[in-house]
Design a protein around this motif. Structure first.
Motif, PDB file in Angstrom:
ATOM      1  N   SER A  36       0.856  -1.186   0.000  1.00 16.66           N
ATOM      2  CA  SER A  36       0.000   0.000   0.000  1.00 16.66           C
ATOM      3  C   SER A  36       0.894   1.238   0.000  1.00 16.66           C
ATOM      4  O   SER A  36       2.108   1.137   0.165  1.00 16.66           O
ATOM      5  CB  SER A  36      -0.842   0.056   1.275  1.00 16.66           C
ATOM      6  OG  SER A  36      -1.868  -0.883   1.249  1.00 16.66           O
ATOM      7  N   THR A  42      -2.449   8.364   0.886  1.00 16.57           N
ATOM      8  CA  THR A  42      -3.534   8.366  -0.107  1.00 16.57           C
ATOM      9  C   THR A  42      -4.560   9.448   0.241  1.00 16.57           C
ATOM     10  O   THR A  42      -4.993  10.215  -0.626  1.00 16.57           O
ATOM     11  CB  THR A  42      -4.214   6.979  -0.166  1.00 16.57           C
ATOM     12  OG1 THR A  42      -3.213   6.008  -0.467  1.00 16.57           O
ATOM     13  CG2 THR A  42      -5.296   6.921  -1.226  1.00 16.57           C
ATOM     14  N   ASN A  43      -4.919   9.529   1.517  1.00 10.15           N
ATOM     15  CA  ASN A  43      -5.853  10.589   1.946  1.00 10.15           C
ATOM     16  C   ASN A  43      -5.270  11.968   1.636  1.00 10.15           C
ATOM     17  O   ASN A  43      -5.979  12.863   1.184  1.00 10.15           O
ATOM     18  CB  ASN A  43      -6.115  10.506   3.450  1.00 10.15           C
ATOM     19  CG  ASN A  43      -7.031   9.348   3.807  1.00 10.15           C
ATOM     20  OD1 ASN A  43      -7.709   8.799   2.939  1.00 10.15           O
ATOM     21  ND2 ASN A  43      -7.048   8.969   5.074  1.00 10.15           N
ATOM     22  N   LEU A  46      -5.442  12.871  -2.065  1.00 14.29           N
ATOM     23  CA  LEU A  46      -6.803  13.243  -2.468  1.00 14.29           C
ATOM     24  C   LEU A  46      -7.204  14.602  -1.900  1.00 14.29           C
ATOM     25  O   LEU A  46      -7.841  15.407  -2.577  1.00 14.29           O
ATOM     26  CB  LEU A  46      -7.797  12.158  -2.038  1.00 14.29           C
ATOM     27  CG  LEU A  46      -7.678  10.854  -2.844  1.00 14.29           C
ATOM     28  CD1 LEU A  46      -8.553   9.769  -2.241  1.00 14.29           C
ATOM     29  CD2 LEU A  46      -8.057  11.080  -4.309  1.00 14.29           C
ATOM     30  N   ASP A 121      -7.177  10.490 -10.509  1.00 10.69           N
ATOM     31  CA  ASP A 121      -6.850   9.055 -10.505  1.00 10.69           C
ATOM     32  C   ASP A 121      -5.353   8.844 -10.754  1.00 10.69           C
ATOM     33  O   ASP A 121      -4.731   7.966 -10.155  1.00 10.69           O
ATOM     34  CB  ASP A 121      -7.657   8.302 -11.581  1.00 10.69           C
ATOM     35  CG  ASP A 121      -9.071   7.987 -11.129  1.00 10.69           C
ATOM     36  OD1 ASP A 121      -9.330   8.038  -9.905  1.00 10.69           O
ATOM     37  OD2 ASP A 121      -9.921   7.687 -11.981  1.00 10.69           O
ATOM     38  N   VAL A 124      -3.509   9.869  -7.450  1.00 13.35           N
ATOM     39  CA  VAL A 124      -3.644   9.001  -6.274  1.00 13.35           C
ATOM     40  C   VAL A 124      -2.832   7.705  -6.436  1.00 13.35           C
ATOM     41  O   VAL A 124      -2.461   7.070  -5.446  1.00 13.35           O
ATOM     42  CB  VAL A 124      -5.142   8.745  -5.958  1.00 13.35           C
ATOM     43  CG1 VAL A 124      -5.747   7.721  -6.897  1.00 13.35           C
ATOM     44  CG2 VAL A 124      -5.331   8.326  -4.511  1.00 13.35           C
ATOM     45  N   PHE A 188      -3.608  -1.743  -5.339  1.00 15.02           N
ATOM     46  CA  PHE A 188      -4.552  -0.646  -5.598  1.00 15.02           C
ATOM     47  C   PHE A 188      -4.609  -0.155  -7.044  1.00 15.02           C
ATOM     48  O   PHE A 188      -5.677   0.085  -7.562  1.00 15.02           O
ATOM     49  CB  PHE A 188      -4.206   0.507  -4.642  1.00 15.02           C
ATOM     50  CG  PHE A 188      -5.039   1.752  -4.678  1.00 15.02           C
ATOM     51  CD1 PHE A 188      -6.417   1.698  -4.469  1.00 15.02           C
ATOM     52  CD2 PHE A 188      -4.448   2.989  -4.889  1.00 15.02           C
ATOM     53  CE1 PHE A 188      -7.174   2.870  -4.477  1.00 15.02           C
ATOM     54  CE2 PHE A 188      -5.195   4.157  -4.896  1.00 15.02           C
ATOM     55  CZ  PHE A 188      -6.571   4.101  -4.687  1.00 15.02           C
ATOM     56  N   ASN A 200      -8.017   2.660 -10.428  1.00 19.75           N
ATOM     57  CA  ASN A 200      -7.655   1.908  -9.220  1.00 19.75           C
ATOM     58  C   ASN A 200      -8.801   0.981  -8.832  1.00 19.75           C
ATOM     59  O   ASN A 200      -9.890   1.049  -9.414  1.00 19.75           O
ATOM     60  CB  ASN A 200      -7.248   2.846  -8.074  1.00 19.75           C
ATOM     61  CG  ASN A 200      -8.358   3.789  -7.711  1.00 19.75           C
ATOM     62  OD1 ASN A 200      -9.413   3.369  -7.250  1.00 19.75           O
ATOM     63  ND2 ASN A 200      -8.149   5.092  -7.938  1.00 19.75           N
ATOM     64  N   ARG A 203     -10.789   2.358  -2.679  1.00 23.45           N
ATOM     65  CA  ARG A 203     -10.069   2.571  -1.418  1.00 23.45           C
ATOM     66  C   ARG A 203      -9.957   1.261  -0.644  1.00 23.45           C
ATOM     67  O   ARG A 203     -10.932   0.542  -0.486  1.00 23.45           O
ATOM     68  CB  ARG A 203     -10.774   3.634  -0.566  1.00 23.45           C
ATOM     69  CG  ARG A 203     -10.789   5.040  -1.158  1.00 23.45           C
ATOM     70  CD  ARG A 203      -9.391   5.592  -1.483  1.00 23.45           C
ATOM     71  NE  ARG A 203      -8.461   5.525  -0.383  1.00 23.45           N
ATOM     72  CZ  ARG A 203      -8.346   6.458   0.559  1.00 23.45           C
ATOM     73  NH1 ARG A 203      -9.095   7.525   0.525  1.00 23.45           N
ATOM     74  NH2 ARG A 203      -7.451   6.308   1.522  1.00 23.45           N
ATOM     75  N   GLY A 204      -8.735   0.986  -0.210  1.00 20.91           N
ATOM     76  CA  GLY A 204      -8.491  -0.280   0.485  1.00 20.91           C
ATOM     77  C   GLY A 204      -8.184  -1.415  -0.475  1.00 20.91           C
ATOM     78  O   GLY A 204      -8.028  -2.570  -0.075  1.00 20.91           O
ATOM     79  N   TYR A 265     -10.332  -5.879   2.808  1.00 19.04           N
ATOM     80  CA  TYR A 265     -11.252  -5.323   1.815  1.00 19.04           C
ATOM     81  C   TYR A 265     -12.139  -6.460   1.294  1.00 19.04           C
ATOM     82  O   TYR A 265     -11.618  -7.487   0.839  1.00 19.04           O
ATOM     83  CB  TYR A 265     -10.379  -4.718   0.716  1.00 19.04           C
ATOM     84  CG  TYR A 265     -11.045  -3.962  -0.399  1.00 19.04           C
ATOM     85  CD1 TYR A 265     -11.928  -2.923  -0.135  1.00 19.04           C
ATOM     86  CD2 TYR A 265     -10.738  -4.251  -1.732  1.00 19.04           C
ATOM     87  CE1 TYR A 265     -12.496  -2.205  -1.179  1.00 19.04           C
ATOM     88  CE2 TYR A 265     -11.292  -3.533  -2.776  1.00 19.04           C
ATOM     89  CZ  TYR A 265     -12.176  -2.515  -2.505  1.00 19.04           C
ATOM     90  OH  TYR A 265     -12.728  -1.803  -3.529  1.00 19.04           O
TER      91      TYR A 265
END
Ligand code: ASP
Ligand code: MG
Length: 296
Positions: A36, A42-43, A46, A121, A124, A188, A200, A203-204, A265
């Protein structure tokens, strides 16, 4: 061969990356490691997209803090012979890719909505691209792979789903010669089969990438390395007496994931269940704990 997936907290600090290194070095080669982005990145990527669209250029300060965090990790864990190269890779992706994308968002008020989505996209995807460069550089026998070469999605309603046929074909090529070594891939991230645009798996989605690869490559097992000891009988934050479930079936795991257990996930279970590949959920911060195993 085993597929070992390490989540955001497992690649999020020098300390956790050192645990990852010890865990992977205890394994036979070849091994496939799926990573990951560094925890929280990632947050941030975004949130910076939102800021850039509001023409708030302070997003570039956050980007510099993220750069420093990645460089610190490199100094802490990457083998010396690879360090300069990995530092340069991180700088190149930040300066020649991320920054121009954010500036494009910030300076084009009339950018069409679908173009904004396409740019975000692409942005991220950098979380996993950067973390995987670091993890590959941690091993003398690290072998880099690019999930953008082989993971493919197609549109499905408002979202997208995996293009199993095309992904299956391309994974065979990307992993044709799984020579000894620590093979490292990004979780991802994917591309659209038709347009080639970066997409992707949601999320997760890194867990799902690892399960897809384990399934297509007929792995002996899939290990999901995270920051909890396994699936628990209840949420430990509200039930302090909750205990780890040592073993469960694919159906039980699927049910718990669907009910909101945030351990893995939900789409992760099916691809490995069809192939009867056991899944271990293990704690990077407590590797001695037995974890949870999911089987038929
Ligand atoms: N980095 C992505 C996310 O935060 C994917 C993942 O970590 O599984 O959602
Ligand atoms: Mg996760």
């Amino acid at each position: 061969m085993k597929v070992m997936k390490f989540g955001g907290t497992s690649v999020g600090s020098v300390e956790s990356l050192r645990n990852l290194r010890d865990i992977v070095n205890a394994e036979a080669r070849p091994v496939l490691v799926v990573v990951s982005a560094m925890g929280g990145f990632t947050n941030q990527l975004l949130a910076m997209c939102e800021q850039a669209q509001q023409r708030d250029i302070s997003c570039l300060d956050t980007l510099e803090a993220a750069r420093a965090r990645h460089h610190e990790a490199i100094d802490g864990v990457v083998v010396e012979s690879m360090r300069d190269q990995v530092h340069a890779t991180i700088d190149r992706f930040i300066d020649e890719s991320l920054k121009p994308y954010y500036l494009a968002l910030a300076t084009n008020p009339r950018m069409p909505v679908d173009e904004i989505e396409r740019v975000c996209d692409a942005i991220v995807a950098h979380g996993e691209i950067l973390s995987s460069a670091i993890v590959t550089g941690m091993f003398e026998d690290g072998v880099p792979h690019l999930s953008l070469n082989c993971m493919r999605t197609v549109p499905d309603g408002h979202g997208r789903i995996l293009d199993w046929e095309e992904t299956g074909r391309l994974v065979k090529t990307e992993y044709a010669s799984l020579a000894d070594g620590v093979h490292v891939a990004q979780g991802f991230i994917s591309r659209d089969t038709k347009s080639g645009d970066v997409t992707n798996l949601g999320r997760g989605g890194s867990d799902y990438t690892a399960a897809i690869l384990a399934s297509l490559l007929d792995a002996e097992s899939l290990e999901i390395w995270t920051d909890v000891d396994g699936f628990m009988t209840a949420d430990p934050r509200t039930h302090p007496d909750a205990t780890v479930i040592p073993q469960m079936t694919y159906a039980q795991a699927q049910e718990m994931c669907d009910a909101g257990a945030k351990v893995i996930y939900p789409p992760t279970i099916a691809p490995v269940a069809i192939k009867h590949i056991p899944v271990w959920v293990k704690n990077t911060f407590n590797p001695a704990a037995p974890g949870t195993v999911i089987v038929d």
